[in-house]
Each structure stands twice: as C-alpha cells, then as structure tokens.
Write a protein that holds these residues in place. Structure first.
Motif, PDB file in Angstrom:
ATOM      1  N   VAL A 279       0.860  -1.185   0.000  1.00 39.43           N
ATOM      2  CA  VAL A 279       0.000   0.000   0.000  1.00 39.43           C
ATOM      3  C   VAL A 279       0.892   1.230   0.000  1.00 39.43           C
ATOM      4  O   VAL A 279       1.813   1.342   0.808  1.00 39.43           O
ATOM      5  CB  VAL A 279      -0.933   0.025   1.221  1.00 39.43           C
ATOM      6  N   LEU A 280       0.628   2.157  -0.902  1.00 42.97           N
ATOM      7  CA  LEU A 280       1.334   3.427  -0.940  1.00 42.97           C
ATOM      8  C   LEU A 280       0.488   4.482  -0.240  1.00 42.97           C
ATOM      9  O   LEU A 280      -0.630   4.780  -0.679  1.00 42.97           O
ATOM     10  CB  LEU A 280       1.613   3.856  -2.381  1.00 42.97           C
ATOM     11  N   VAL A 281       1.023   5.045   0.860  1.00 42.85           N
ATOM     12  CA  VAL A 281       0.381   6.141   1.572  1.00 42.85           C
ATOM     13  C   VAL A 281       1.259   7.360   1.360  1.00 42.85           C
ATOM     14  O   VAL A 281       2.348   7.451   1.932  1.00 42.85           O
ATOM     15  CB  VAL A 281       0.225   5.822   3.072  1.00 42.85           C
ATOM     16  N   ALA A 282       0.812   8.295   0.527  1.00 39.67           N
ATOM     17  CA  ALA A 282       1.715   9.351   0.078  1.00 39.67           C
ATOM     18  C   ALA A 282       1.029  10.715   0.031  1.00 39.67           C
ATOM     19  O   ALA A 282      -0.145  10.829  -0.337  1.00 39.67           O
ATOM     20  CB  ALA A 282       2.254   9.016  -1.314  1.00 39.67           C
ATOM     21  N   ASP A 283       1.783  11.726   0.433  1.00 45.89           N
ATOM     22  CA  ASP A 283       1.402  13.128   0.233  1.00 45.89           C
ATOM     23  C   ASP A 283       0.086  13.499   0.905  1.00 45.89           C
ATOM     24  O   ASP A 283      -0.652  14.378   0.435  1.00 45.89           O
ATOM     25  CB  ASP A 283       1.333  13.447  -1.263  1.00 45.89           C
ATOM     26  N   ASN A 284      -0.234  12.834   2.011  1.00 43.69           N
ATOM     27  CA  ASN A 284      -1.409  13.191   2.791  1.00 43.69           C
ATOM     28  C   ASN A 284      -1.066  14.236   3.841  1.00 43.69           C
ATOM     29  O   ASN A 284       0.058  14.282   4.343  1.00 43.69           O
ATOM     30  CB  ASN A 284      -1.979  11.943   3.487  1.00 43.69           C
ATOM     31  N   MET A 285      -2.041  15.065   4.211  1.00 40.76           N
ATOM     32  CA  MET A 285      -1.929  15.944   5.366  1.00 40.76           C
ATOM     33  C   MET A 285      -2.703  15.276   6.498  1.00 40.76           C
ATOM     34  O   MET A 285      -3.921  15.091   6.412  1.00 40.76           O
ATOM     35  CB  MET A 285      -2.522  17.315   5.069  1.00 40.76           C
ATOM     36  N   VAL A 286      -1.989  14.894   7.562  1.00 40.77           N
ATOM     37  CA  VAL A 286      -2.589  14.153   8.668  1.00 40.77           C
ATOM     38  C   VAL A 286      -2.283  14.910   9.948  1.00 40.77           C
ATOM     39  O   VAL A 286      -1.138  14.963  10.392  1.00 40.77           O
ATOM     40  CB  VAL A 286      -2.038  12.707   8.732  1.00 40.77           C
ATOM     41  N   GLU A 287      -3.305  15.485  10.579  1.00 42.30           N
ATOM     42  CA  GLU A 287      -3.044  16.351  11.719  1.00 42.30           C
ATOM     43  C   GLU A 287      -4.140  16.268  12.770  1.00 42.30           C
ATOM     44  O   GLU A 287      -5.309  16.072  12.469  1.00 42.30           O
ATOM     45  CB  GLU A 287      -2.895  17.801  11.258  1.00 42.30           C
ATOM     46  N   GLY A 288      -3.708  16.360  14.038  1.00 43.56           N
ATOM     47  CA  GLY A 288      -4.627  16.490  15.147  1.00 43.56           C
ATOM     48  C   GLY A 288      -5.421  15.263  15.484  1.00 43.56           C
ATOM     49  O   GLY A 288      -6.465  15.357  16.143  1.00 43.56           O
ATOM     50  N   ASN A 289      -4.965  14.080  15.065  1.00 46.19           N
ATOM     51  CA  ASN A 289      -5.653  12.841  15.426  1.00 46.19           C
ATOM     52  C   ASN A 289      -5.053  12.330  16.737  1.00 46.19           C
ATOM     53  O   ASN A 289      -3.871  11.980  16.786  1.00 46.19           O
ATOM     54  CB  ASN A 289      -5.479  11.808  14.316  1.00 46.19           C
ATOM     55  N   SER A 290      -5.855  12.283  17.789  1.00 42.19           N
ATOM     56  CA  SER A 290      -5.308  12.016  19.125  1.00 42.19           C
ATOM     57  C   SER A 290      -6.225  11.095  19.909  1.00 42.19           C
ATOM     58  O   SER A 290      -7.435  11.318  19.997  1.00 42.19           O
ATOM     59  CB  SER A 290      -5.140  13.338  19.886  1.00 42.19           C
ATOM     60  N   GLY A 291      -5.646  10.021  20.483  1.00 42.63           N
ATOM     61  CA  GLY A 291      -6.430   9.096  21.283  1.00 42.63           C
ATOM     62  C   GLY A 291      -5.543   8.116  22.019  1.00 42.63           C
ATOM     63  O   GLY A 291      -4.312   8.156  21.911  1.00 42.63           O
ATOM     64  N   THR A 292      -6.166   7.230  22.770  1.00 42.25           N
ATOM     65  CA  THR A 292      -5.426   6.234  23.566  1.00 42.25           C
ATOM     66  C   THR A 292      -5.835   4.810  23.201  1.00 42.25           C
ATOM     67  O   THR A 292      -5.540   3.872  23.939  1.00 42.25           O
ATOM     68  CB  THR A 292      -5.649   6.464  25.068  1.00 42.25           C
ATOM     69  N   SER A 293      -6.501   4.619  22.084  1.00 41.12           N
ATOM     70  CA  SER A 293      -6.854   3.266  21.659  1.00 41.12           C
ATOM     71  C   SER A 293      -5.620   2.602  21.044  1.00 41.12           C
ATOM     72  O   SER A 293      -4.641   3.269  20.704  1.00 41.12           O
ATOM     73  CB  SER A 293      -8.000   3.308  20.644  1.00 41.12           C
ATOM     74  N   PRO A 294      -5.637   1.275  20.852  1.00 44.31           N
ATOM     75  CA  PRO A 294      -4.460   0.598  20.290  1.00 44.31           C
ATOM     76  C   PRO A 294      -4.049   1.105  18.911  1.00 44.31           C
ATOM     77  O   PRO A 294      -2.887   0.956  18.526  1.00 44.31           O
ATOM     78  CB  PRO A 294      -4.905  -0.868  20.226  1.00 44.31           C
ATOM     79  N   MET A 295      -4.978   1.697  18.165  1.00 47.24           N
ATOM     80  CA  MET A 295      -4.667   2.155  16.808  1.00 47.24           C
ATOM     81  C   MET A 295      -4.662   3.669  16.678  1.00 47.24           C
ATOM     82  O   MET A 295      -4.755   4.203  15.574  1.00 47.24           O
ATOM     83  CB  MET A 295      -5.660   1.531  15.824  1.00 47.24           C
ATOM     84  N   SER A 296      -4.521   4.379  17.779  1.00 49.03           N
ATOM     85  CA  SER A 296      -4.462   5.834  17.722  1.00 49.03           C
ATOM     86  C   SER A 296      -3.144   6.298  17.120  1.00 49.03           C
ATOM     87  O   SER A 296      -2.108   5.645  17.262  1.00 49.03           O
ATOM     88  CB  SER A 296      -4.617   6.426  19.124  1.00 49.03           C
ATOM     89  N   GLY A 297      -3.183   7.448  16.468  1.00 47.51           N
ATOM     90  CA  GLY A 297      -1.990   8.035  15.881  1.00 47.51           C
ATOM     91  C   GLY A 297      -2.266   8.571  14.498  1.00 47.51           C
ATOM     92  O   GLY A 297      -3.379   8.436  13.965  1.00 47.51           O
ATOM     93  N   GLY A 298      -1.267   9.191  13.903  1.00 46.79           N
ATOM     94  CA  GLY A 298      -1.439   9.797  12.582  1.00 46.79           C
ATOM     95  C   GLY A 298      -1.571   8.761  11.487  1.00 46.79           C
ATOM     96  O   GLY A 298      -2.648   8.560  10.917  1.00 46.79           O
ATOM     97  N   ILE A 299      -0.471   8.095  11.134  1.00 46.14           N
ATOM     98  CA  ILE A 299      -0.478   6.964  10.204  1.00 46.14           C
ATOM     99  C   ILE A 299       0.012   5.755  10.983  1.00 46.14           C
ATOM    100  O   ILE A 299       1.101   5.780  11.569  1.00 46.14           O
ATOM    101  CB  ILE A 299       0.412   7.224   8.979  1.00 46.14           C
TER     102      ILE A 299
END
Length: 356
Positions: A279-299
C-alpha cells in the motif's frame, strides 16, 4: 452526462396531473421525470438502458432498486431527499434489508454503467446507497447521512467511481468498499475503483477499504470520525493491498467509539493499515488525530487481529503534526517491520523512534 438538460426542469414545472412525466432526452433515450408524491421505483422500472430518471425537489419515502444497465438516477441536489417509507414494502429486498438505494447485478452478470447523482439519502436502518455486482458504477454529488451502518457501500464490484459525495454521521463507515461481507475470501481486484474529492465526517470510520486491491483513495477531506481511513486485510490470499491512499486531508478524527465484536475501541486514528501489502500512503496531510486506543496516531501500521503482518507498505511524503501518541506508529516487528518503508515524511514523533 448530456442526456438531460435544464430545459426539462422548466418543462416539469409546467406539467399538471399526478402521472409520471416523461420527456425525450435524445433520439435513443428518454428522461423520466418524478415529482413529489410519485414513485421513483415506478420510473426506474419503466426505464430502458441508457435512460435517465430525473427526481425533482422533494422528499420521497421509499427504497429504490436499480438493475438496468446504463441508467442514470439523479436528483437536482440536496433538496431531492430519499427517506425510509413509513409502510412496509412488500417484495422489496432493498427496503427489507434496510437500504435506501440499491444498485444490484446478478451472481453471473454485473450491472454496468449505472450513475446515481445529485440527491440525499438519509435515515435508513442499514445503508444509504448500497451496490453489489456492478461494473462502472458512478456515485457523485450524493449526500448520505444518518444511516444506521454505512453511508455509501459497495462489494463484489469493479471500475467504480465515488466522487464529490458527502458521507456524514453514519453508524459505521461513511464510505465502505469490500470484496464481500458474507464470505471469507482473498482480496478482490477492483480494476481501478476511485474514491476522490469526497467529504467524510462524523462516522465511526470515514473510509473503509476491506480485502481489496487496485484502487485509489485520493483528495478526500476526512474529519471528525473515530478513525479516518482503514485499509483492512486478514489471513486470506491474496492479501489486501497494491493500492494508493494519497493527497487526503485527514484531520482531528477524535470522536470516541466503543469496542465492537470485530474491533477495539476507536479514537484518534488518522490512516490505519492492518494486514496489508504494497500500500502506498503518500502526500497526505494528517493532523490532530489524538487518542489512547491501540490504533491511535497519525499513520498507523498495525498487525491484524488475526496476526497477519503488514509488508512492503510505503509511507512517503506525508505531512503530519499534532497526532498522539505519535505521528507515525508501527506495531510490526521483525522482517515485516523492515520491509515497510518510511521516507520523506514531515513529522515530529514516531513509535518506535526513527520513522520520521
């Protein structure tokens, strides 16, 4: 499409009577005009391949099943609204299954080149717009909101185009694409399906791509969901992957959603890959995603819940900031971790360190 022109809207305003209006769209095709109080399904059933069903402004309480190739079903914008019927529709599997508009082929033959456009579908128990066994389906300028499971969903289909839609406040995914939800099978080739220029907000998951290959999720605005984009694989072969997630704006997907039978609690996940390859994940703007679940985070690269590793994924050229617990997160270990690449990303922190 050029089958229907503004002149038909002028003509419909002058029509009288309660019958179904029809106007010639061309020498070969007809435009069937539906007014409030009339049946969209009746017009669809009367249409021939290549015809247009034009639904004028108003609220229509019904489910609609489309299986005619080349049919265009279009409203005149958000003021054309399709809602559930207050009466039980005998013999309508689309309605019985809790769906609003259904585009359905057969086990042996996909329905080709259907277009659904310029309308709102809302309040259905399951899905606003559901499609299966289609080839070349186009869904554009559709608002799918406040449906119980999915806003817009498709399975077992190829060559789809989902463009300029709004999917908002649906119970599960705003846009859901899958190989099949009723069987355990390897990832299917969508032959170039695209999900582009959509606005996806307030759902459990913004866009879910499940057990598919060869498609693009690009140039979408994805915000206010519990998770922005999920690309999901499992132990079946071929693996999910060989697709692109690029140029999306994935921002503040911090809604909190409880655990389900299939998935941990979700909050603050931007783009998640689980059990995927190439999978190519490219040139995205990823901001302000915040949590404490196992899959929290930007990418986030996350080993699937059945233990399948993610391999040969490329995370390149993304701009990340203010994601927590980190902008880039990988739970992969060993050879799988080494096969995934992180290059030219702009970010502040990663887990493990060194991915930025």
């Amino acid at each position: 499409m050029k089958k229907c022109h503004v002149v038909y809207l002028v003509c419909t305003a002058a029509m009288v009577g309660t019958g179904l209006g029809a106007a010639p769209a061309s020498a070969d095709h007809t435009t069937h005009v539906v007014h409030p109080g009339e049946s969209i399904q009746k017009a669809v059933d009367a249409a021939e391949p290549g015809d247009t069903v034009l639904v004028t402004p108003g609220t229509y309480h019904e489910s609609v099943r489309v299986s005619t190739p080349g049919l265009t079903l279009r409203g005149v914008g958000r003021s054309t609204v399709v809602k559930p019927s207050t009466e039980k529709a005998a013999g309508s599997t689309c309605a019985e299954d809790g769906n609003g508009i259904c585009v359905i082929g057969t086990k042996d033959k996909n329905v080709k080149d259907v277009t659904i456009a310029n309308l709102t579908v809302t309040g259905f128990k399951r899905t606003g717009l559901f499609s299966v066994a289609t080839d070349g389906l186009t869904v554009r300028n559709v608002t799918a909101e406040k449906n119980g499971v999915w806003g817009i969903a498709q399975e077992q289909s190829v060559h789809g185009t989902f463009r300029d839609n709004v999917a908002r406040d649906n119970g599960d995914a705003g846009i859901f694409l899958a190989n099949t939800v009723k069987a355990e099978e390897g990832a299917a080739d969508t032959e170039g399906t695209v999900v582009v220029h959509n606005r996806v907000e307030g759902n459990r998951i913004g866009v879910t791509v499940r057990r598919l290959r060869n498609l693009a999720v690009a140039d979408n605005y994805i915000s206010g969901n519990c998770a922005g984009v999920f690309v999901v694989g499992d132990e079946n072969k071929p693996k999910a992957g060989d697709l692109v997630v690029r140029d999306n704006h994935v921002v503040r997907n911090n809604k909190s959603c409880p655990k389900t039978d299939r998935l941990d609690a979700l909050q603050g996940s931007g783009i998640v890959l689980t059990g995927t390859e190439k999978v190519l994940v490219a040139d995205n703007m990823v901001e302000g995603n915040s949590g404490t679940s196992p899959m929290s985070g930007g990418i986030v690269l996350f080993k699937s819940f059945v233990g399948v590793t993610g391999e040969k994924n490329e995370i390149n050229g993304n701009r990340l900031r203010d994601n927590s617990p980190a902008d880039l997160v990988s739970t992969e270990t060993g050879a799988a971790a080494k096969s995934n690449t992180f290059e030219s990303n702009t970010c502040g922190a990663s887990k493990p360190a060194g991915l930025c």
